[in-house]
Design an enzyme around this catalytic site. Structure first.
Site, PDB file in Angstrom:
ATOM      1  N   GLU A 125       0.850  -1.194   0.000  1.00  0.00           N
ATOM      2  CA  GLU A 125       0.000   0.000   0.000  1.00  0.00           C
ATOM      3  C   GLU A 125       0.891   1.252   0.000  1.00  0.00           C
ATOM      4  O   GLU A 125       1.835   1.308   0.770  1.00  0.00           O
ATOM      5  CB  GLU A 125      -0.905   0.014   1.237  1.00  0.00           C
ATOM      6  CG  GLU A 125      -1.963   1.101   1.115  1.00  0.00           C
ATOM      7  CD  GLU A 125      -2.932   1.139   2.306  1.00  0.00           C
ATOM      8  OE1 GLU A 125      -2.793   0.336   3.242  1.00  0.00           O
ATOM      9  OE2 GLU A 125      -3.801   1.999   2.284  1.00  0.00           O
ATOM     10  N   ALA A 266       2.215  -0.087  10.722  1.00  0.00           N
ATOM     11  CA  ALA A 266       1.902  -1.478  10.428  1.00  0.00           C
ATOM     12  C   ALA A 266       1.037  -1.524   9.185  1.00  0.00           C
ATOM     13  O   ALA A 266       0.565  -0.490   8.713  1.00  0.00           O
ATOM     14  CB  ALA A 266       1.146  -2.109  11.594  1.00  0.00           C
ATOM     15  N   MET A 267       0.835  -2.746   8.664  1.00  0.00           N
ATOM     16  CA  MET A 267       0.080  -2.890   7.420  1.00  0.00           C
ATOM     17  C   MET A 267      -0.828  -4.106   7.480  1.00  0.00           C
ATOM     18  O   MET A 267      -0.410  -5.198   7.860  1.00  0.00           O
ATOM     19  CB  MET A 267       1.067  -3.002   6.254  1.00  0.00           C
ATOM     20  CG  MET A 267       0.414  -3.214   4.904  1.00  0.00           C
ATOM     21  SD  MET A 267      -0.607  -1.783   4.432  1.00  0.00           S
ATOM     22  CE  MET A 267      -1.881  -2.620   3.489  1.00  0.00           C
ATOM     23  N   ASN A 269      -2.136  -6.335   5.479  1.00  0.00           N
ATOM     24  CA  ASN A 269      -2.202  -7.362   4.429  1.00  0.00           C
ATOM     25  C   ASN A 269      -3.067  -8.539   4.881  1.00  0.00           C
ATOM     26  O   ASN A 269      -2.984  -8.977   6.023  1.00  0.00           O
ATOM     27  CB  ASN A 269      -0.798  -7.888   4.141  1.00  0.00           C
ATOM     28  CG  ASN A 269       0.216  -6.781   4.065  1.00  0.00           C
ATOM     29  OD1 ASN A 269       0.105  -5.918   3.217  1.00  0.00           O
ATOM     30  ND2 ASN A 269       1.165  -6.780   4.992  1.00  0.00           N
ATOM     31  N   GLU A 302      -5.033  -2.911  12.811  1.00  0.00           N
ATOM     32  CA  GLU A 302      -4.761  -3.736  11.619  1.00  0.00           C
ATOM     33  C   GLU A 302      -5.725  -4.923  11.557  1.00  0.00           C
ATOM     34  O   GLU A 302      -6.194  -5.290  10.487  1.00  0.00           O
ATOM     35  CB  GLU A 302      -3.309  -4.227  11.600  1.00  0.00           C
ATOM     36  CG  GLU A 302      -2.256  -3.126  11.724  1.00  0.00           C
ATOM     37  CD  GLU A 302      -2.442  -1.944  10.789  1.00  0.00           C
ATOM     38  OE1 GLU A 302      -2.976  -2.129   9.689  1.00  0.00           O
ATOM     39  OE2 GLU A 302      -2.066  -0.811  11.183  1.00  0.00           O
ATOM     40  N   HIS A 305      -9.081  -3.885  10.238  1.00  0.00           N
ATOM     41  CA  HIS A 305      -9.075  -3.671   8.788  1.00  0.00           C
ATOM     42  C   HIS A 305      -9.534  -4.924   8.034  1.00  0.00           C
ATOM     43  O   HIS A 305      -9.942  -4.826   6.874  1.00  0.00           O
ATOM     44  CB  HIS A 305      -7.663  -3.332   8.303  1.00  0.00           C
ATOM     45  CG  HIS A 305      -7.360  -1.863   8.210  1.00  0.00           C
ATOM     46  ND1 HIS A 305      -8.222  -0.957   7.644  1.00  0.00           N
ATOM     47  CD2 HIS A 305      -6.263  -1.147   8.573  1.00  0.00           C
ATOM     48  CE1 HIS A 305      -7.665   0.255   7.685  1.00  0.00           C
ATOM     49  NE2 HIS A 305      -6.488   0.169   8.241  1.00  0.00           N
ATOM     50  N   GLU A 324      -9.726   4.051   6.536  1.00  0.00           N
ATOM     51  CA  GLU A 324      -8.862   4.521   7.623  1.00  0.00           C
ATOM     52  C   GLU A 324      -9.639   5.256   8.721  1.00  0.00           C
ATOM     53  O   GLU A 324      -9.451   4.996   9.903  1.00  0.00           O
ATOM     54  CB  GLU A 324      -7.725   5.391   7.083  1.00  0.00           C
ATOM     55  CG  GLU A 324      -6.754   4.635   6.169  1.00  0.00           C
ATOM     56  CD  GLU A 324      -6.132   3.401   6.810  1.00  0.00           C
ATOM     57  OE1 GLU A 324      -6.243   3.224   8.045  1.00  0.00           O
ATOM     58  OE2 GLU A 324      -5.539   2.578   6.076  1.00  0.00           O
TER      59      GLU A 324
HETATM   60  N1  B3K Z   1      -2.921   1.021   5.660  1.00  0.00           N
HETATM   61  C1  B3K Z   1      -1.600   1.199   6.204  1.00  0.00           C
HETATM   62  C2  B3K Z   1      -0.941   2.466   5.776  1.00  0.00           C
HETATM   63  C3  B3K Z   1      -0.238   2.383   4.477  1.00  0.00           C
HETATM   64  C4  B3K Z   1       0.564   3.647   4.231  1.00  0.00           C
HETATM   65  C5  B3K Z   1       1.121   3.695   2.876  1.00  0.00           C
HETATM   66  N2  B3K Z   1       1.971   4.841   2.679  1.00  0.00           N
HETATM   67  C6  B3K Z   1      -1.599   1.130   7.690  1.00  0.00           C
HETATM   68  C7  B3K Z   1      -2.883   1.409   8.354  1.00  0.00           C
HETATM   69  O1  B3K Z   1      -3.443   2.471   8.285  1.00  0.00           O
HETATM   70  O2  B3K Z   1      -3.392   0.516   8.975  1.00  0.00           O
HETATM   71 ZN    ZN Z   2      -5.320   1.774   8.825  1.00  0.00          ZN
END
Ligand code: B3K
Ligand code: ZN
Length: 898
Positions: A125, A266-267, A269, A302, A305, A324
């Site tokens: 992302e 964090a991300m 995925n 996370e 999400h 977000e």
């Molecule tokens: N979705 C990611 C953020 C990605 C940032 C890219 N530059 C983390 C989060 O908001 O959970």
């Molecule tokens: Zn987020």
């Protein structure tokens, strides 16, 4: 103007559906650090809902193209270029295989596939997937993924990707493989792989419907003893999302992996969350109470999400707040529930106060400068620059307002309808709003303006009491004041503002509330007014005495409230308001007003003095044992220097610092005995506990220590801090003691005790990078003096063997801490801070544009400062503008200078 001058502006209005869709993706990786070969087989078809295109345009960056085949036959009409791959005259549906090569070892941008500590990680992302393979790298193209990883078994014993593990086994030449399948369709930004020498803490839990789930937290072997808290946070997150929203974990396995080189927190995925080590690793010796709380929040964020972002994703990046803002709201509610359950309002208020403080300090500032943008932006040059406080924190406030309007149950109904309608789809903020509106039978057309208008709304309040008629009228007027140009052009009309209000009687208790036209008073003593017009009057009837209004309770909307309270009225609210948020707010208003007056005096060289009534109001809070320690800590903490400087007509960080220090010293000296008593009373002997209660005690005790360090004679504080440093069994107490020692010594250009503690801290934690980050940050944010400006310390630390510009955490701990969290030192009149900033932005730009662009933002409010500082900042911005290469930094500095 900036828009026409800058090429490649992406606009929301230009959205068009993709000409082709990709249904399935099979990826094969031969992982080698300098030369990873990626074979990507996709089922592609024309999108029936898009206009015809004969060419398929795939995105790709920093890739070496090897070959393309269509339905098994070599395809010659493929042309690789700087931005991707053009395949001319393709059929309506076909199987496309592309082979390409990338170089993870040389990838310092930490976007795409990269190597950190000898292991492979990905970050896709927003647009990193195109650095791994050619693809339609946009969130509205959703496919199912199968991933085969092949690598040396000795070097990369663990091979992970999204979803479920299908098979693994050995290959010739010491290599092995693993094959993963993610059964859910997803956009490419949620793809992930990890390969390397890692170990996991494992746990098996049953989800709500009774299915067994495997949970893993993967780290480097020496960090295994710091994973328990992250695992507990994950289990709590799973339970909470089931209980509060009826949302269950949909995969058999859920993995968290920690990496020390990471651009952000964090991300999310799918099934394979990748985290900055900072938001995973914790034990009492290395992590503070704040770290523990942040880990819980980010693990929750996370995980949440998985439904808000992954199952239902964004149609395009302008809709980023769809996932977000909503997910921040969910993590804030999770943390509040963990701290106080659904009913302990005081404990919930602590979390609310912390969140609002961040919003006001950071998002309001963003909204006042050249980067001001709506929650749903209209345009961008580089999307990574729009992971902002506005999209996240203001976005979360916008989601919270639905809950304020409809209640928890109404909000839940809206969420249920949202998933019922959109599960598996890529949608827009409008789709979310419509689900909330339809589920609650309410027209929310006006509410759309919260998504499209930038700037912080101002609500000015006038009140009138008619004793004869027993009527109390409250007139609210909304506008944006003197908004930044970037915000002004988005503003079209009044907002629907849920404005929560209470009325307080002479004895400090709430009065009952009956609006004109109602037959009886309502049960609640807080009313949420639907404030929809530019100016609107609400009249309460049967008001037997003139009340004091408690305005915008619990911060029911992200606005600035203007009301002329007297100092006595604020002190009264601080002592009595039944709304804990507003109790805190009254203290902040009182302090802010006082501090701004003093800063004005300091700026013109007038001697400073503080009214005794202010000291008395603080004394009451300090000694009020009926208030929770965490509330007292928040109430006794003065507004930050950055926030105060932003409130001045002309920001003057030196004057703000002088004023704030004056008040801190005055409070320290006047209430010395009370601080000492509080310090002693709130010690937490025995084993460390990360509970909200224990951390509240520590917070209050350490605040007392920080005030004691301000005493004209700090000897006693130094003795206490040294003893606390030596005896500490946890990082909260140890780092607070070190910070107190540094600040107590600042006026004298340092002290032996401070130096000894600093040296000891380094030796003790040499092998703990996250703690060494704290060691850098504490020094970068310490108070300076004329004899010892902090810039000199920072320059020296840049040459320390442990400093490494390529590691974002380390760069943040030293450079960002100084440039963004030590305003009085950074904004030195001689421009030394700005020169340092320019050099670092330029150096980072060549390594990691995303990190460089974040740092670049620390000068964006330059126009609001005093003339000398303004000139210095402009010169530094111009220097950067003339040298940067990346689109990321260019967008920031060009907007700042425009
Ligand atoms: N979705 C990611 C953020 C990605 C940032 C890219 N530059 C983390 C989060 O908001 O959970
Ligand atoms: Zn987020």
């Amino acid at each position: 103007m900036a828009d026409t001058a800058t090429p490649n502006v992406i606009r929301r209005a230009d959205y068009a559906p993709p000409a082709f869709l990709i249904d399935t993706v099979a990826l094969e990786f031969d992982l080698v650090p300098e030369r990873t070969v990626v074979r990507n087989t996709m089922r592609v078809r024309r999108n029936p809902d898009a206009s015809h295109a004969s060419n398929l345009e795939l995105m790709g960056e920093q890739l070496e193209f090897v070959s393309a085949t269509i339905d098994g036959a070599p395809f010659d009409n493929a042309h690789a270029h700087e931005h991707g791959l053009t395949l001319s005259n393709v059929p309506d549906h076909f199987e496309l295989t592309i082979t390409s090569i990338c170089n993870p070892a040389e990838n310092t941008t930490l976007s795409g596939l990269y190597v950190s500590g000898g292991n492979f990680f990905t970050q896709c992302e927003a647009e990193g997937f195109r650095r791994i393979t050619y693809f339609l790298d946009r969130p509205d193209v959703m496919a199912t993924f199968t991933v085969t990883l092949r690598a040396s078994k000795a070097d990369y014993p663990v091979l992970l990707s999204n979803g479920n593990l299908l098979e693994e086994g050995d290959l010739p030449d010491g290599r092995h493989f693993a094959r993963w399948e993610d059964p859910f369709r997803k956009p490419s930004y949620l793809f992930a792989l990890v390969a390397g020498k890692l170990v996991a803490l494992e746990e098996r839990v049953k989800s709500g419907s009774g299915k067994e789930k495997l949970l893993q937290v993967w780290v480097e072997p020496h960090d295994l003893d710091k994973t328990r808290h992250a695992m507990d946070s994950l289990i709590n997150s799973i339970r909470w999302d089931e209980a509060r929203f009826g949302l269950e974990l949909d995969l058999d396995r859920f993995m968290i992996v920690a990496v020390s080189d990471f651009n952000m927190g964090a991300m999310e995925n799918k099934g394979l969350n990748i985290f900055n080590t900072k938001y995973v690793l914790a034990n009492p010796e290395t992590a503070t109470d704040t770290d523990f709380a942040n880990i819980e929040a980010v693990v929750g964020h996370e995980y949440f999400h998985n439904w808000t972002g992954n199952r239902v994703t964004c149609r395009d990046w302008f809709q980023l707040s769809l996932k977000e803002g909503l997910t921040v709201f969910r993590d804030q509610e999770f943390s509040a529930d963990m701290a106080g359950g659904a009913t302990d309002e005081a404990a919930r208020a602590t979390k609310r106060i912390e969140d609002v403080r961040v919003l006001r300090q950071m998002q309001f500032a963003e909204d006042a400068g050249p980067m001001a943008h709506p929650v749903r932006p209209e345009s961008y040059v580089e999307i990574n620059n729009f992971y902002t406080m506005t999209v996240y924190e203001k976005g979360s406030e916008v989601v919270r307002m639905y809950q304020t309007l409809f209640g928890r149950d109404g909000f839940r109904k809206g969420m249920d309808l949202y998933f019922k309608r959109h599960d598996g789809q890529a949608v827009t903020c409008d789709d979310f709003r419509h689900a909330l509106a339809d589920a609650n039978g309410r027209d929310l057309a006006q509410f759309e303006r919260w998504y499209s208008q930038a700037g912080t709304p101002r609500v000015s309040v006038r009140t009138r009491y008619d004793a004869a008629q027993q009527r109390y009228s409250v007139t609210l007027a909304q506008g944006y004041g003197d908004a930044a140009p970037a915000a002004r052009e988005t503003q079209k009309g009044p907002l629907l503002i849920p404005f929560a209000i209470g009325l307080i009687g002479k004895d400090g208790s709430d009065l009952s509330l009956q609006l004109e036209g109602e037959t009886r008073a309502s049960d609640s003593t807080t009313r949420v007014l639907d404030f929809t017009q530019t100016e609107q009057t609400f009249t309460f009837v049967n008001v037997a005495q003139e009340p004091l209004p408690s305005l915008l309770r619990n911060f029911s909307a992200p606005v600035i409230v203007e009301y002329d309270y007297s100092a006595d009225q604020l002190a009264f609210l601080l002592a009595h308001d039944s709304d804990p948020f507003n109790r805190w707010e009254a203290g902040q208003r009182l302090a802010t007003r006082e501090l701004l007056t003093l800063a004005g005096r300091a700026a013109t060289g007038v001697p400073l003095q503080l009214d005794d009534s202010v000291v008395a109001a603080f004394a009451r809070v300090l000694t009020d044992e009926t208030l929770s320690p965490s509330f007292r800590e928040l109430a006794l903490m003065l507004p930050s220097e950055a926030y105060l400087a932003e409130q001045m007509a002309e920001s003057n960080p030196a004057a703000v610092h002088a004023a704030r220090q004056f008040v801190r010293k005055r409070l320290a000296n006047a209430l010395r005995k009370d601080w000492l008593a509080v310090y002693e009373k709130h010690r937490t002997p025995g084993a460390y506990e990360a509970t909200p209660e224990a951390s509240g005690h520590r917070a209050l005790k350490n605040l007392a220590l920080s005030y004691l360090a301000e005493l004209d004679d700090p000897a006693e504080a130094v003795r206490l801090a040294s003893a606390q440093y030596d005896a500490a069994n946890n990082m909260t107490d140890r780092s607070a003691a070190l910070s107190a020692l540094l600040n107590a010594a600042a006026a004298n250009g340092g002290s032996i005790e401070a130096q000894q503690a600093l040296d000891d801290f380094y030796r003790r934690f040499e092998k703990e990078p996250l703690v060494i980050d704290k060691w850098f940050a504490l020094q970068a944010t310490q108070r300076g003096s004329a004899q010892r400006p902090v810039i000199e310390i920072v320059r020296k630390l840049m040459a320390h063997p442990a400093f490494n510009l390529k590691n974002p955490n380390r760069a943040r701990s030293l450079i960002f801490s100084f440039c963004a969290a030590n305003p009085a030192q950074f904004h030195a009149e001689d421009g030394s801070g700005y020169a340092f900033w320019a050099d670092q932005v330029i150096a980072l730009d060549a390594i990691n544009p995303q990190v460089a662009a974040r740092l670049a933002r620390s000068l964006e409010l330059w126009r609001r400062f005093t003339p000398t500082l303004r000139d210095g900042m402009r010169a530094a911005l111009e220097k950067v503008a003339s040298q940067v290469k990346s689109r990321d930094v260019r967008e920031i500095v060009e907007k700042a200078l425009a």
